[in-house]
Design an enzyme around this catalytic site. Sequence first.
Site, PDB file in Angstrom:
ATOM      1  N   CYS A   1       0.859  -1.183   0.000  1.00  0.00           N
ATOM      2  CA  CYS A   1       0.000   0.000   0.000  1.00  0.00           C
ATOM      3  C   CYS A   1       0.896   1.234   0.000  1.00  0.00           C
ATOM      4  CB  CYS A   1      -0.891  -0.010   1.241  1.00  0.00           C
ATOM      5  SG  CYS A   1      -1.843   1.510   1.461  1.00  0.00           S
TER       6      CYS A   1
ATOM      7  N   CYS B   1       0.278   3.316   3.659  1.00  0.00           N
ATOM      8  CA  CYS B   1       0.770   2.817   4.947  1.00  0.00           C
ATOM      9  C   CYS B   1       1.908   1.811   4.808  1.00  0.00           C
ATOM     10  CB  CYS B   1      -0.367   2.222   5.768  1.00  0.00           C
ATOM     11  SG  CYS B   1      -0.992   0.646   5.161  1.00  0.00           S
TER      12      CYS B   1
ATOM     13  N   CYS C   1      -1.539 -10.509  -7.179  1.00  0.00           N
ATOM     14  CA  CYS C   1      -1.976 -11.619  -6.344  1.00  0.00           C
ATOM     15  C   CYS C   1      -1.937 -11.115  -4.894  1.00  0.00           C
ATOM     16  CB  CYS C   1      -1.031 -12.794  -6.563  1.00  0.00           C
ATOM     17  SG  CYS C   1      -1.575 -14.329  -5.843  1.00  0.00           S
TER      18      CYS C   1
END
Length: 148
Positions: free
Chosen positions: A97, A100, A120
Site C-alpha cells: 500500500c 501505509c 496476487c
Amino acid sequence: MNDHVQKSEAEWQQALTPEQFRVLRKHGTEPAFSGAYWNHHDTGAYLCAGCDLPLFSSEHKYDSGTGWPSFWRPLEPAAVGTQADNTLFMKRTEVHCARCEGHLGHVFEDGPKPTGLRYCINSTALKFRQPEAATPPPATPPPAAHAD
C-alpha cells in the site's frame, strides 16, 4: 502519496487483527483458498485493511486459479508501490500500500490483457466496500384533496 500513515509496531498491533498484522506488517502470506475474497464476486472496491486506501476495483478482479484475489490492475497506479522480493529463493515483486506501506502480496507478469499483470493479493490485507446506494428519488406527495 502525501497522506502517508505511520504508526509504531505497537499501534499497528492494536489497530489490526493478529492475522492482519502478520500479513500487512510482517510480510506474511495467507494459505491459498482460505481468504474471504479469493472467490468473492460482489461489485465494489477493495481497500487496504490497514489504512482504508482504495486499491483495487471488482471490475479488474479475475479468477487466476491461484486461491488468492487477483487483479489485472490497481484502481490508481499511485495507490500501490512495488519492490524487489528475493526471499524464499525466488525473484518476485512485492506489492504494498502506498499510504501505509502494508504488504499486500505480489505482482506477476502472467495476467490477462490488457496489462498482462496479475496482482496476487492476500484477502487479509483487504477490506471490501460496496458502492454507495443510489439516493432514492423523493417521495411523491399524495394528490391534494379537492374541496367540494
